[in-house]
Every structure is written in structure tokens, then in C-alpha cells.
Enzyme design. Structure first.
Site, short mmCIF file in Angstrom:
data_model
loop_
_atom_site.label_atom_id
_atom_site.label_comp_id
_atom_site.label_asym_id
_atom_site.label_seq_id
_atom_site.Cartn_x
_atom_site.Cartn_y
_atom_site.Cartn_z
N GLY A 37 39.41 66.50 16.31
CA GLY A 37 39.65 65.64 17.59
C GLY A 37 40.05 66.53 19.45
NE ARG B 276 36.59 63.70 14.20
CZ ARG B 276 37.77 63.47 14.29
NH1 ARG B 276 38.58 64.81 13.91
NH2 ARG B 276 38.26 63.04 15.45
CG ASP C 57 41.41 64.61 7.49
OD1 ASP C 57 42.09 65.78 6.00
OD2 ASP C 57 41.06 65.05 8.24
CE LYS D 64 43.23 68.61 16.35
NZ LYS D 64 41.45 68.04 16.01
CB THR D 65 46.15 66.23 15.72
OG1 THR D 65 45.91 64.79 15.25
CG2 THR D 65 47.41 66.99 14.21
CG ASP E 103 46.15 61.31 15.29
OD1 ASP E 103 45.82 61.60 16.81
OD2 ASP E 103 45.15 61.49 14.63
P1 FBP Z 1 41.71 64.60 14.76
O1 FBP Z 1 43.28 64.00 13.67
O2 FBP Z 1 41.33 65.54 14.11
O3 FBP Z 1 43.51 65.99 16.15
O4 FBP Z 1 41.74 63.46 15.58
C1 FBP Z 1 42.01 62.75 16.22
C2 FBP Z 1 42.19 61.44 17.23
O5 FBP Z 1 42.42 61.29 18.16
C3 FBP Z 1 42.87 60.37 16.29
O6 FBP Z 1 43.22 59.69 16.76
C4 FBP Z 1 41.43 59.45 16.69
O7 FBP Z 1 41.58 58.16 15.56
C5 FBP Z 1 40.61 60.32 16.13
O8 FBP Z 1 40.57 61.94 16.36
C6 FBP Z 1 38.88 59.54 16.40
O9 FBP Z 1 38.25 60.57 16.30
P2 FBP Z 1 36.53 60.32 17.08
O10 FBP Z 1 36.97 61.87 18.01
O11 FBP Z 1 35.81 61.04 16.35
O12 FBP Z 1 36.80 59.35 17.86
#
Ligand code: FBP
Length: 561
Positions: free
Chosen positions: A87, A151, A182, A208-209, A211
Site C-alpha cells: 500500500g 502487491r 509482508d 513503510k506502512t 498502519d
Molecule cells: P501496507 O500494509 O501494504 O502498507 O498497506 C496498508 C493498507 O493501507 C491497509 O491499511 C489497508 O487495509 C490496505 O493497505 C488496503 O489495501 P489495498 O491498497 O490493496 O486496497
């Protein structure tokens, strides 16, 4: 007025002039720092299994960079690849900018290549050279659009071999993977594979994230968390002010963050909502869905008695995974979906798939699934991401809560126990915050992480995550180094199989941030103490431009107002 040709906004043009501050230790460049190695490390859990899977990258010592002459290291020109994975998070472009500058400072002939569209770019050999001229328009901007993200998980023998061959074909000396838990697990898998194949290419991760769940004693926060929470807090604050002006709605705001509730907690600190649900607490207290609903209903009734038919509730997007009965349903569904992948692929509609899968579940769980609103049951069925995660961003928990609250309030009304009005509005804030213009903290932090990754790459520190510490100090006093990726691993069940993964750092109920929430939330519930943080400030007094998150400050033992 003539239309300006430049695609940049005024803010972007001004912000492009911002030169991120490097930690003092990195300022003179990679030729003047040396790695200082600590003691060998162990994984956070399941040591024997993790060691068996990662024999070449397990137990590495943590690294701190100290002053030293490392000029010899910079003599040979190197080629480094970078990939953005998972993400989006504000500051990704500055990681690339810092990496590029670190490499060029070491040797002007060093080259940086960006793999396009995430890890699949490595497998499919799609890359571009990133030059200082090409980088210019992306400095201090949000988004990952310079090279995009994806991803894909590089895990099959074919994918790993293709990645290795493409890295060799492009004469890459080091690969920098910018990702969350991940993606960095995957970085470690690639580092281990290359070591096993005796290929001398270092693999380095960058945390990075948005979250905020990739953290430990060496990684105080992941980048993007600061900016994203500031953006969400601005939006929540705006809603609070609207609500406080009209006093007629209850707002239910679901906030991104996947399983962890760090974002929700931080936004609560910044805005003081009337109620904030923390998934980790719901799990620890083994609260059922009805208990969660009843707790909110009690607050709504109490506020109604005080003449307040309005309020705001923050809900973490991962809440659903923490409610014990839902957790059991989701994990059984994960296995059932993984075991029946081929059969499900032949079915056309979600309804058919649901019917099929219901027959595979134990009766108790099939009944639970049937009892959910059809939309929610369907959302639980959606494909898992390549790492096996449920796509919680697509599950509308806030709507489920509102539906259940309405039913309960209607019952109470019939019994004469509730006389108020309940008009609810639901929101989901996630994608709004992931590509925002990085805050000054994130602009500095990401630049330092990228620059530091260049130093790790030049020192051939394979299997490490770029680490910048002491983040509540001024940026020039931050500490640079690296933390072994295997150190953060444990074994978890993914797609029906036991897998080594970086352990998610969830909200620690014994930690200082949660303790602070526990102290203040009863007051926020009834005595409206809303805070309206307003937008991120890029110019002006340091007190507003350089402020870090409340979570970081509390974790560092600082007092917050
Ligand atoms: P990462 O863990 O890859 O940084 O992604 C974070 C995130 O924004 C989460 O908060 C959310 O649940 C998910 O990505 C959403 O995924 P997508 O971008 O595939 O819709």
C-alpha cells in the site's frame, strides 16, 4: 489569467525547495561512516523454525553507523535497484530521493534503477533508471507514482529464479525493498535465496506502512503513519466541528490500519472523539459483537438523556478480525477458501461461491455467516491478498455496527428506555491519507531512511531493514543503522499454511499510548472535548510543522497535553 503549464500545484513548487534534514552521522556521506555490529540476534518467536528457514540470514547482529573512514568502499561504482511494495504511504518518493542522493554522494557513477509496478517488476524485468533530473519533480511529494507499487509476492521457485536472473542481467549490486511487514518478509526470503545461490546481491528493506504496525525497539515507527494520521485527524476534526455545530448526527468513522488499531488510537489522541474502539482491547476482553454494540448503545442512551443526540465513534478497520466469533469465522474461511481455490474459481457469482463455502464450514460458523447482513458476508468472502490477508478495507464494519445499534435502540424505545433520536452517518477514511504530501516529519524520516539504505547497500548488509531511531529528537540527532529482518519474524498461518512472517506490532494494551487512552476516554465520552487539528502545516513555526505523533511521544516517555 494564463493557464500555468506546469502540472505542479503552488504548494508542490514551494515544497520542492524543502531540503530534508539528514541525521548528523550521515551528513558527510557514506564514505565517512562505518557499521558497528552488535551481538547476534534471535527472532521474536519460533526461533528454531525461523532459523531453519533462513539459515544464511538468521542471527545477524544489529548495526549502528558510527564515524569512520570508508572511502575505499565508495571507489567501485555500483548499481542499485529499488521497488515500492504494498500500500502507498506518504514519503515513498523521498525514500527514493534519499537513496539516490546517498548513492551519488558515495560515487557519482553509481546508478539507481526503479522496478516498475511493485515486486512484479523484478520478475518481469520492468525497470527504469532514476536520475537526479527525473527525481526532481517528485521530491517531497506524496504517492508512489514515480515507479508505482504492487502487491505481488515473490515466492514460487520460478518467480525467485526469474528475480535472480533479472537482477544479474541488470548487474544489480543491491536491491532496496520499500514495504510493510509482508513485503519485508518477502525481502528476507529473496535475501536468503540469493545467499543460498551464492549470488552477491544485498537485499535491504525500508519500513513503510501507514498502519504503524511495523515497529520494535529498532523501528520506532513506519513511515507514512505520521502524515496519514494527520490527514485523517483533520477530516475527523472537521466532522466533529460540523457535528458540534448542527448537533443532530452520530458519526461512525472507520479508519484504515488493517489489523492494528494504531491509526485509530493516534487519530483519537488528536481529536478526542466520544468513543474509540480498539480491536486489540476487544480481543483481550473477548467481547462479542453484541457486547461491542451494547457498549455503544449505552453511550448513545446516556448522551441522549443529557440532550445530546449526536456524537462520534472511531472504529479501526480491523475490528471485525478481533471479535472472537468473527476471528474464528475469518480464520476458518481463510483455510476453506485456500483449500477450495480451484473449485471456487469455476463459480461465477459471489452468491454461488458463498453457497459453496457455507457447506464447507462447521454449522456454528455457517449459521454465524448466515446471520450477518448479506453485504458483510459477501465482503468476508472476497479474495485474500497475495500475502493471505483478508481485505479489511472492503468490509464495512461501521455500517454493520450502525445497523445493529438501530435494532437495539428500537427495542429500547419500545421498552420506554430510550427517548432520543438516532441519525447516523458512516465514513471510511483510508485511501484519502495514503498519498498525501508528506509531513515535515515524514519528509525528513523517509529521506533519512533512503539515504541510510544506500549506506547499508554499499556495506553489503543483506537481510537488514533500514533503521533510523530516536525520532522524538531533532532530525539531526537521529541515530542510523540496520536491524536484521529475521529478528522480527515468527510463524503464522497464512493461506492455510504455517509461514514465517514479520510479526505485526499490534496496539500493546500494557503500553503507554493505550494507558493514556484509558485515562482520558471516559471524559471524552460525555464532556465534549473535541479537538480540531486542521490541515498539516508545511511552513511556519516548528511547533506546528515538526510535531511528531502523540503515539511516538508517549512511547518515548514524553508528556502530552
Ligand atoms: P501496507 O500494509 O501494504 O502498507 O498497506 C496498508 C493498507 O493501507 C491497509 O491499511 C489497508 O487495509 C490496505 O493497505 C488496503 O489495501 P489495498 O491498497 O490493496 O486496497
Amino acid at each position: 489569467m494564463p493557464v500555468k503549464k506546469c502540472a505542479c500545484s503552488q504548494l508542490q513548487s514551494e515544497r520542492a525547495k524543502f531540503q530534508p534534514v539528514l541525521p548528523n552521522i550521515l551528513k558527510k556521506g557514506p564514505a565517512f561512516v562505518k557499521p558497528k555490529f552488535g551481538k547476534p540476534t534471535k527472532s521474536v518467536a519460533d526461533q528454531a523454525t525461523v532459523k531453519k528457514i533462513f539459515p544464511n540470514t538468521y542471527g545477524l547482529p544489529a548495526v549502528t553507523f558510527v564515524k569512520g573512514n570508508n572511502q575505499a568502499l565508495c571507489k567501485k561504482a555500483v548499481r542499485v535497484g529499488v521497488v515500492l511494495s504494498g500500500g502507498q504511504a506518504p514519503g515513498g518518493h523521498n525514500v527514493i530521493g534519499g537513496l539516490l542522493d546517498g548513492l551519488k554522494k558515495a560515487n557519482a557513477k553509481n546508478k539507481l534503477f526503479g522496478f516498475l509496478g511493485g515486486p512484479s517488476g523484478i520478475v518481469d524485468n520492468k525497470l527504469v533508471e532514476i536520475t537526479p533530473a527525473g527525481m526532481k519533480d517528485y521530491r517531497n511529494t506524496g504517492g508512489f507514482d514515480l515507479i508505482q507499487s504492487g502487491r505481488t509476492k515473490i515466492e514460487t521457485a520460478e518467480q525467485l529464479a526469474a528475480a535472480k536472473n533479472n537482477l544479474l542481467k541488470n548487474k544489480i549490486d543491491a536491491l532496496v525493498v520499500v514495504g510493510g511487514d509482508d513485503s519485508n518478509t518477502n525481502a528476507c526470503v529473496i535475501a536468503e535465496y540469493l545467499k543460498q545461490k551464492k549470488v552477491d546481491i544485498a537485499v535491504i528493506g525500508v519500513p513503510k506502512t501507514i498502519d504503524g504496525d511495523l515497529k520494535n525497539e529498532h523501528i520506532e515507527t513506519s513511515f507514512g503513519f505520521d502524515t496519514a494520521t494527520k490527514i485523517y485527524a483533520e477530516l475527523v476534526g472537521n466532522i466533529e466541528r460540523d457535528m458540534n455545530s448542527a448537533r443532530k448526527y452520530w458519526h461512525f468513522v472507520r479508519l484504515m490500519g488493517r489489523s492494528a488499531s494504531h491509526i485509530t488510537l493516534e487519530v483519537a489522541f488528536k481529536t478526542h472523539p466520544n468513543a474509540v474502539l480498539i480491536g486489540e482491547e476487544v480481543l483481550a476482553k473477548k467481547m462479542t459483537l453484541s457486547q461491542v454494540v451494547n457498549q455503544l448503545v449505552d453511550l448513545i442512551v446516556k448522551r441522549a438523556k443529557a440532550g445530546k443526540n449526536y456524537g462520534i465513534v472511531l472504529v479501526p478497520e480491523g475490528l471485525i478480525e478481533f471479535i472472537p466469533e468473527m476471528k474464528e469465522l475469518i480464520s476458518t474461511l481463510n483455510d476453506a477458501l485456500a483449500d477450495n481455490e480451484a473449485a471456487l474459481a469455476k463459480l461465477n457469482t459471489l452468491a454461488e461461491k458463498k453457497e459453496f463455502i457455507l457447506r464447507k464450514l462447521p454449522k456454528k460458523l455457517a449459521d454465524l455467516m448466515q446471520s450477518l447482513p448479506p453485504a458483510i458476508a459477501g465482503q468476508l468472502m472476497l479474495d485474500r491478498d497475495p500475502h493471505g490477508n483478508v481485505q479489511v478495507s472492503l468490509i464495512e464494519t461501521e455500517k454493520l455496527l450502525v445497523d445493529m445499534i438501530k435494532t437495539r435502540l428500537a427495542e429500547l424505545k419500545k421498552q420506554g428506555k430510550y427517548m432520543g433520536k438516532f441519525a447516523a452517518i458512516t465514513h471510511f477514511f483510508g485511501y484519502e491519507g495514503r498519498c498525501g504530501v508528506p509531513s515535515t516529519f515524514d519528509a525528513n524520516y523517509t529521506y533519512a531512511l533512503g539515504y541510510n539504505a544506500a549506506v547499508l547497500a554499499l556495506n553489503k548488509c543483506t537481510g537488514y531493514l533500514s533503521s533510523i531511531k530516536k525520532l522524538t529528537n531533532k532530525a539531526q540527532d537521529w541515530v542510523a543503522g540496520g536491524v536484521p529482518l529475521t529478528m522480527m519474524m515468527n510463524i503464522e498461518r497464512r493461506k492455510g499454511k504455517e509461514k514465517p512472517v514479520i510479526k505485526k506490532a499490534l496496539v500493546e494494551l500494557k503500553g503507554k499510548p493505550f494507558a493514556y487512552l484509558s485515562k482520558v476516554r471516559a471524559t471524552w465520552a460525555t464532556q465534549d472535548q473535541f479537538v480540531f487539528p486542521g490541515p498539516i502545516q508545511f511552513f511556519g513555526p516548528a511547533a506546528v510543522t515538526d510535531i511528531t505523533t502523540v503515539t511516538l511521544q508517549l512511547e518515548a516517555g514524553k508528556k502530552v497535553k
